[in-house]
Design an enzyme around this catalytic site. Structure first.
Site, short mmCIF file in Angstrom:
data_model
loop_
_atom_site.label_atom_id
_atom_site.label_comp_id
_atom_site.label_asym_id
_atom_site.label_seq_id
_atom_site.Cartn_x
_atom_site.Cartn_y
_atom_site.Cartn_z
N ARG A 48 0.81 -1.22 0.00
CA ARG A 48 0.00 0.00 0.00
C ARG A 48 0.84 1.27 0.00
NH1 ARG A 48 -5.24 -1.16 3.95
NH2 ARG A 48 -6.14 -2.83 2.65
N ASP A 157 -16.15 9.15 9.18
CA ASP A 157 -15.04 8.25 8.87
C ASP A 157 -13.75 9.04 9.00
OD1 ASP A 157 -15.04 5.30 7.39
OD2 ASP A 157 -13.18 6.41 7.08
#
Length: 294
Positions: A48, A157
């Site tokens: 990632r 979030d």
């Protein structure tokens, strides 16, 4: 977090991630977002983050960690947190929660809202918006006039990127495939050439999206009547989970409802405050008087 870094056949390892650099990245993920990153996830972390190193033309993971720790690197730290989070979601995921919401939870809340009361629901860890919009669809199926009442859904979030997607309300044909045609016609616009659709105004009127970090001081105190926090706490260690469950209990109204993920469990220190009403579904017990009566 010991041992030599593993190699992934799917990733060209032209950059070395040392155990020390991994430890520094894991510490940063924990301090920034409460995310626990064990050494077993080293291949995932590498895959990632190596893309970001290439985009920044950085020579090493050590240089990247140095950049992240600079006080001026708030934007890059936000991108780092986004890279370290997993955003797996879909409409009406864990259907049993929405069935319980419709069958047992919403009726008294909607009755109260129709009398002029304030009703608040919270999707904590809302990802790209499928969960809060599923909640909104459930509300509208029982109360079509909900947008005219003091009934709102907060969706939060930590990931700036997924919130940007959620706010647009645009969903691909693949993500909408699980919804019946009647729901698409009632709550979404006309399909685009690829089959994607945007949520209609009735859903938009109910849901507000905000950036929020659950492990930092919360900008609101509630109270909330319903909280969905599903498949979020699994990324935290037990101490952080315990703090979050306690904070939810303190933020819910007496008799309020909490829905958590299928692989999550309330910590022992807070479990007595809730009664189980379904699979990973809980109701906050009403406080008792000193004499033991409610």
């Amino acid at each position: 977090m010991t041992g030599a870094p593993r190699h992934l056949s799917s990733v060209d390892r032209d950059l070395h991630l040392s155990p020390e650099d991994f430890r520094r990245l894991a510490d940063l993920a924990y301090s920034e977002a409460g995310i626990a990153v064990p050494w077993a996830k080293e291949p995932l972390v590498y895959a990632r983050l190596v893309r970001r190193l290439r985009e920044l033309s950085l020579p090493s993971f050590g240089a990247y960690v140095d950049l992240l720790t600079c006080t001026e690197a708030a934007e890059e730290r936000a991108l780092f947190v986004s890279a370290m989070t997993t955003n797996t979601t879909r409409f009406f995921r864990e259907q049993h929660h929405f069935d319980l919401l419709a069958d047992r939870v919403l009726a008294p809340l909607i009755a109260a809202a129709r009398r002029g009361a304030r009703v608040r629901l919270w999707s904590a860890g809302c990802s790209s918006g499928e969960e809060p919009f599923s909640i909104a669809i459930t509300v509208l199926s029982i109360c079509p006039e909900a947008p005219t009442l003091d009934l709102k859904i907060l969706a939060t979030d930590i990931d700036h990127e997924v919130l940007t997607t959620a706010r647009t309300g645009n969903f691909t044909a693949a993500s909408l495939a699980c919804l019946p045609e009647s729901t698409l016609k009632a709550h979404f616009g006309q399909p685009d050439p690829e089959g994607g659709r945007q949520v209609a105004s009735d859903l938009r009127a109910l849901v507000s999206f905000k950036i929020m970090n659950l492990v930092r001081p919360w900008p609101m105190t509630g109270p909330f009547d319903v909280i969905f926090c599903r498949n979020v706490a699994i990324y935290f260690d037990s101490a952080t989970q315990d703090r979050i469950w306690k904070s939810f209990a303190a933020t819910l109204t007496p008799g309020g409802h909490l829905f958590i993920g299928h692989s999550e469990r309330l910590s022992r220190s807070v479990r007595h405050e809730f009664e189980t009403i379904g699979m990973t579904s809980f109701r906050l017990r009403a406080p008792q008087s000193p004499s033991g009566t409610v």
